[in-house]
Design a protein around this motif. Sequence first.
Motif, PDB file in Angstrom:
ATOM      1  N   PHE A  70      -7.179  -5.103  -6.776  1.00  0.00           N
ATOM      2  CA  PHE A  70      -8.399  -5.778  -7.453  1.00  0.00           C
ATOM      3  C   PHE A  70      -9.400  -6.245  -6.594  1.00  0.00           C
ATOM      4  O   PHE A  70      -9.662  -5.689  -5.590  1.00  0.00           O
ATOM      5  CB  PHE A  70      -7.893  -7.236  -8.570  1.00  0.00           C
ATOM      6  N   GLU A  71     -10.503  -6.167  -6.633  1.00  0.00           N
ATOM      7  CA  GLU A  71     -11.407  -6.604  -5.950  1.00  0.00           C
ATOM      8  C   GLU A  71     -11.927  -8.061  -6.256  1.00  0.00           C
ATOM      9  O   GLU A  71     -11.808  -8.764  -7.299  1.00  0.00           O
ATOM     10  CB  GLU A  71     -12.762  -5.276  -7.355  1.00  0.00           C
ATOM     11  N   VAL A  72     -12.426  -8.357  -4.783  1.00  0.00           N
ATOM     12  CA  VAL A  72     -13.015 -10.242  -5.220  1.00  0.00           C
ATOM     13  C   VAL A  72     -13.966  -9.131  -4.265  1.00  0.00           C
ATOM     14  O   VAL A  72     -14.143  -8.551  -2.506  1.00  0.00           O
ATOM     15  CB  VAL A  72     -12.010 -10.534  -3.701  1.00  0.00           C
ATOM     16  N   TRP A  73     -15.638  -9.499  -4.565  1.00  0.00           N
ATOM     17  CA  TRP A  73     -16.727  -8.734  -4.129  1.00  0.00           C
ATOM     18  C   TRP A  73     -16.423  -9.112  -2.896  1.00  0.00           C
ATOM     19  O   TRP A  73     -16.931  -9.934  -2.415  1.00  0.00           O
ATOM     20  CB  TRP A  73     -17.745  -8.427  -4.726  1.00  0.00           C
ATOM     21  N   PRO A  74     -17.273  -7.794  -2.205  1.00  0.00           N
ATOM     22  CA  PRO A  74     -17.077  -6.527  -1.924  1.00  0.00           C
ATOM     23  C   PRO A  74     -15.884  -5.578  -1.728  1.00  0.00           C
ATOM     24  O   PRO A  74     -15.673  -4.591  -1.464  1.00  0.00           O
ATOM     25  CB  PRO A  74     -18.360  -5.833  -0.931  1.00  0.00           C
ATOM     26  N   HIS A  75     -14.794  -6.305  -1.847  1.00  0.00           N
ATOM     27  CA  HIS A  75     -13.282  -5.470  -1.286  1.00  0.00           C
ATOM     28  C   HIS A  75     -12.676  -5.474  -1.423  1.00  0.00           C
ATOM     29  O   HIS A  75     -12.463  -6.325  -3.371  1.00  0.00           O
ATOM     30  CB  HIS A  75     -12.092  -6.683   0.073  1.00  0.00           C
ATOM     31  N   ARG A  76     -11.509  -4.898  -1.329  1.00  0.00           N
ATOM     32  CA  ARG A  76     -11.046  -3.716  -2.852  1.00  0.00           C
ATOM     33  C   ARG A  76      -9.585  -4.756  -2.381  1.00  0.00           C
ATOM     34  O   ARG A  76      -9.385  -3.767  -0.966  1.00  0.00           O
ATOM     35  CB  ARG A  76     -10.744  -2.653  -3.020  1.00  0.00           C
ATOM     36  N   PHE A  77      -8.546  -4.676  -2.507  1.00  0.00           N
ATOM     37  CA  PHE A  77      -7.414  -5.457  -2.698  1.00  0.00           C
ATOM     38  C   PHE A  77      -6.096  -4.517  -3.129  1.00  0.00           C
ATOM     39  O   PHE A  77      -6.589  -4.651  -4.358  1.00  0.00           O
ATOM     40  CB  PHE A  77      -7.229  -6.869  -3.292  1.00  0.00           C
ATOM     41  N   PHE A  78      -5.568  -4.630  -1.916  1.00  0.00           N
ATOM     42  CA  PHE A  78      -3.877  -4.011  -2.476  1.00  0.00           C
ATOM     43  C   PHE A  78      -2.760  -4.730  -2.273  1.00  0.00           C
ATOM     44  O   PHE A  78      -2.669  -5.093  -0.730  1.00  0.00           O
ATOM     45  CB  PHE A  78      -3.784  -2.516  -2.037  1.00  0.00           C
ATOM     46  N   VAL A  79      -2.603  -5.661  -3.412  1.00  0.00           N
ATOM     47  CA  VAL A  79      -1.127  -6.474  -3.229  1.00  0.00           C
ATOM     48  C   VAL A  79       0.489  -5.412  -3.392  1.00  0.00           C
ATOM     49  O   VAL A  79       0.576  -5.624  -4.614  1.00  0.00           O
ATOM     50  CB  VAL A  79      -1.269  -7.710  -3.917  1.00  0.00           C
ATOM     51  N   THR A  80       1.405  -5.441  -2.440  1.00  0.00           N
ATOM     52  CA  THR A  80       2.547  -5.789  -2.238  1.00  0.00           C
ATOM     53  C   THR A  80       3.420  -6.113  -1.949  1.00  0.00           C
ATOM     54  O   THR A  80       3.024  -7.323  -0.762  1.00  0.00           O
ATOM     55  CB  THR A  80       3.199  -4.101  -2.698  1.00  0.00           C
ATOM     56  N   HIS A  81       5.176  -6.527  -2.042  1.00  0.00           N
ATOM     57  CA  HIS A  81       6.166  -7.396  -1.497  1.00  0.00           C
ATOM     58  C   HIS A  81       5.573  -6.064   0.136  1.00  0.00           C
ATOM     59  O   HIS A  81       6.137  -6.931   1.053  1.00  0.00           O
ATOM     60  CB  HIS A  81       7.313  -7.211  -2.085  1.00  0.00           C
ATOM     61  N   GLY A  82       6.329  -4.910  -0.032  1.00  0.00           N
ATOM     62  CA  GLY A  82       5.951  -4.129   1.367  1.00  0.00           C
ATOM     63  C   GLY A  82       7.629  -3.561   1.887  1.00  0.00           C
ATOM     64  O   GLY A  82       7.471  -2.064   2.764  1.00  0.00           O
ATOM     65  N   HIS A  83       8.281  -3.622   1.107  1.00  0.00           N
ATOM     66  CA  HIS A  83       9.457  -2.840   1.243  1.00  0.00           C
ATOM     67  C   HIS A  83       9.677  -1.445   0.517  1.00  0.00           C
ATOM     68  O   HIS A  83      10.865  -1.299   1.130  1.00  0.00           O
ATOM     69  CB  HIS A  83      10.820  -4.053   0.926  1.00  0.00           C
ATOM     70  N   ARG A  84       8.707  -1.106  -0.306  1.00  0.00           N
ATOM     71  CA  ARG A  84       8.747   0.931  -0.390  1.00  0.00           C
ATOM     72  C   ARG A  84       7.848   0.546   0.659  1.00  0.00           C
ATOM     73  O   ARG A  84       8.295   2.507   0.783  1.00  0.00           O
ATOM     74  CB  ARG A  84       8.396   0.669  -1.578  1.00  0.00           C
ATOM     75  N   TYR A  85       7.333  -0.247   1.615  1.00  0.00           N
ATOM     76  CA  TYR A  85       6.318   0.915   2.576  1.00  0.00           C
ATOM     77  C   TYR A  85       7.178   0.956   4.043  1.00  0.00           C
ATOM     78  O   TYR A  85       6.185   1.087   5.056  1.00  0.00           O
ATOM     79  CB  TYR A  85       5.017   0.523   2.394  1.00  0.00           C
ATOM     80  N   LEU A  86       8.352   0.896   4.445  1.00  0.00           N
ATOM     81  CA  LEU A  86       9.213   0.207   5.846  1.00  0.00           C
ATOM     82  C   LEU A  86       8.395  -0.181   6.082  1.00  0.00           C
ATOM     83  O   LEU A  86       7.970  -0.333   7.496  1.00  0.00           O
ATOM     84  CB  LEU A  86       8.602   2.158   6.177  1.00  0.00           C
ATOM     85  N   VAL A  87       7.970  -1.716   6.150  1.00  0.00           N
ATOM     86  CA  VAL A  87       6.643  -2.445   6.798  1.00  0.00           C
ATOM     87  C   VAL A  87       7.489  -3.215   7.780  1.00  0.00           C
ATOM     88  O   VAL A  87       7.021  -3.709   8.876  1.00  0.00           O
ATOM     89  CB  VAL A  87       6.035  -4.171   5.973  1.00  0.00           C
ATOM     90  N   ASN A  88       9.070  -3.021   8.026  1.00  0.00           N
ATOM     91  CA  ASN A  88       9.820  -3.884   8.704  1.00  0.00           C
ATOM     92  C   ASN A  88       9.966  -2.758  10.110  1.00  0.00           C
ATOM     93  O   ASN A  88      10.392  -3.739  12.123  1.00  0.00           O
ATOM     94  CB  ASN A  88      10.928  -3.938   8.044  1.00  0.00           C
ATOM     95  N   MET A  89       9.084  -1.307   9.762  1.00  0.00           N
ATOM     96  CA  MET A  89       8.665  -0.724  11.437  1.00  0.00           C
ATOM     97  C   MET A  89       7.695  -0.201  11.592  1.00  0.00           C
ATOM     98  O   MET A  89       7.008   0.697  12.588  1.00  0.00           O
ATOM     99  CB  MET A  89       9.538   0.461  10.802  1.00  0.00           C
ATOM    100  N   GLY A  90       6.369  -1.327  10.590  1.00  0.00           N
ATOM    101  CA  GLY A  90       4.833  -1.468  11.101  1.00  0.00           C
ATOM    102  C   GLY A  90       4.371  -0.683   9.809  1.00  0.00           C
ATOM    103  O   GLY A  90       4.284  -0.950   8.617  1.00  0.00           O
ATOM    104  N   SER A  91       2.906  -1.166   9.955  1.00  0.00           N
ATOM    105  CA  SER A  91       2.172  -1.208   9.127  1.00  0.00           C
ATOM    106  C   SER A  91       1.275   0.277   8.743  1.00  0.00           C
ATOM    107  O   SER A  91       1.030  -0.052   7.506  1.00  0.00           O
ATOM    108  CB  SER A  91       0.590  -2.026   8.855  1.00  0.00           C
ATOM    109  N   THR A  92       2.035   1.514   9.200  1.00  0.00           N
ATOM    110  CA  THR A  92       1.128   2.496   9.382  1.00  0.00           C
ATOM    111  C   THR A  92       1.621   2.820   7.687  1.00  0.00           C
ATOM    112  O   THR A  92       0.583   3.776   7.552  1.00  0.00           O
ATOM    113  CB  THR A  92       2.329   3.685  10.418  1.00  0.00           C
ATOM    114  N   ASP A  93       2.681   3.483   7.636  1.00  0.00           N
ATOM    115  CA  ASP A  93       2.633   3.252   5.720  1.00  0.00           C
ATOM    116  C   ASP A  93       1.782   2.917   4.981  1.00  0.00           C
ATOM    117  O   ASP A  93       1.337   3.243   4.070  1.00  0.00           O
ATOM    118  CB  ASP A  93       4.369   3.566   5.596  1.00  0.00           C
ATOM    119  N   ILE A  94       1.759   1.128   4.524  1.00  0.00           N
ATOM    120  CA  ILE A  94       1.588   1.155   3.718  1.00  0.00           C
ATOM    121  C   ILE A  94      -0.265   0.432   3.769  1.00  0.00           C
ATOM    122  O   ILE A  94      -0.738   0.703   2.939  1.00  0.00           O
ATOM    123  CB  ILE A  94       1.895  -0.453   4.169  1.00  0.00           C
ATOM    124  N   ARG A  95      -0.553   0.967   5.550  1.00  0.00           N
ATOM    125  CA  ARG A  95      -1.931   1.350   5.744  1.00  0.00           C
ATOM    126  C   ARG A  95      -2.503   2.498   5.056  1.00  0.00           C
ATOM    127  O   ARG A  95      -3.598   2.449   4.410  1.00  0.00           O
ATOM    128  CB  ARG A  95      -2.801   1.375   7.125  1.00  0.00           C
TER     129      ARG A  95
END
Length: 163
Positions: A70-95
């Motif tokens: 969703f957007e909150v002007w002028p930014h576009r947000f992507f929100v997820t829990h993170g477990h599907r993007y290997l966030v325990n290993m860092g933010s590379t995949d989710i970024r």
Amino acid sequence: MHKILVVSDTHRKDENFYRVIDIEKDVNLIIHCGDTEGSETQMQQLSTAPMRIVKGNNDFFSNLPDEQEFEVWPHRFFVTHGHRYLVNMGSTDIRREALVRGADVVIYGHTHKPVAAEIDGIYVFNPGSLSYPRQEGRKPSYLILTIDDEGELTYEIKYLELF
């Protein structure tokens, strides 16, 4: 001006969530990054602002969406829990996923450790956990995002004092 409260990983232990909504006034939006474990309806009913909630890896019988954009002007947000993007290993995949989706703000939970950074033009946020914090000091944490009238985003990780 927009003031956004971001929380995650409450795991049905919701007292601290209710403490935070009493503390933080004039919030326009509340984002929950998952693992409510069934208390999302009550949270929405008692919330002081509209809520956007995603499903976490412990929200087994939930009809919540896995992700939200969703957007909150002028930014576009992507929100997820993170477990599907290997966030325990860092933010590379989710970024990388945020970039593919055209988002400049990515918010996730899962690790129970707060993160607030701007990396290669993408804001990366994790509010930590209000119920089971895992960072050093183990204080319950949440995030406040503020977007001013010119679109500038500022952020602050906040901690609840333990009784």
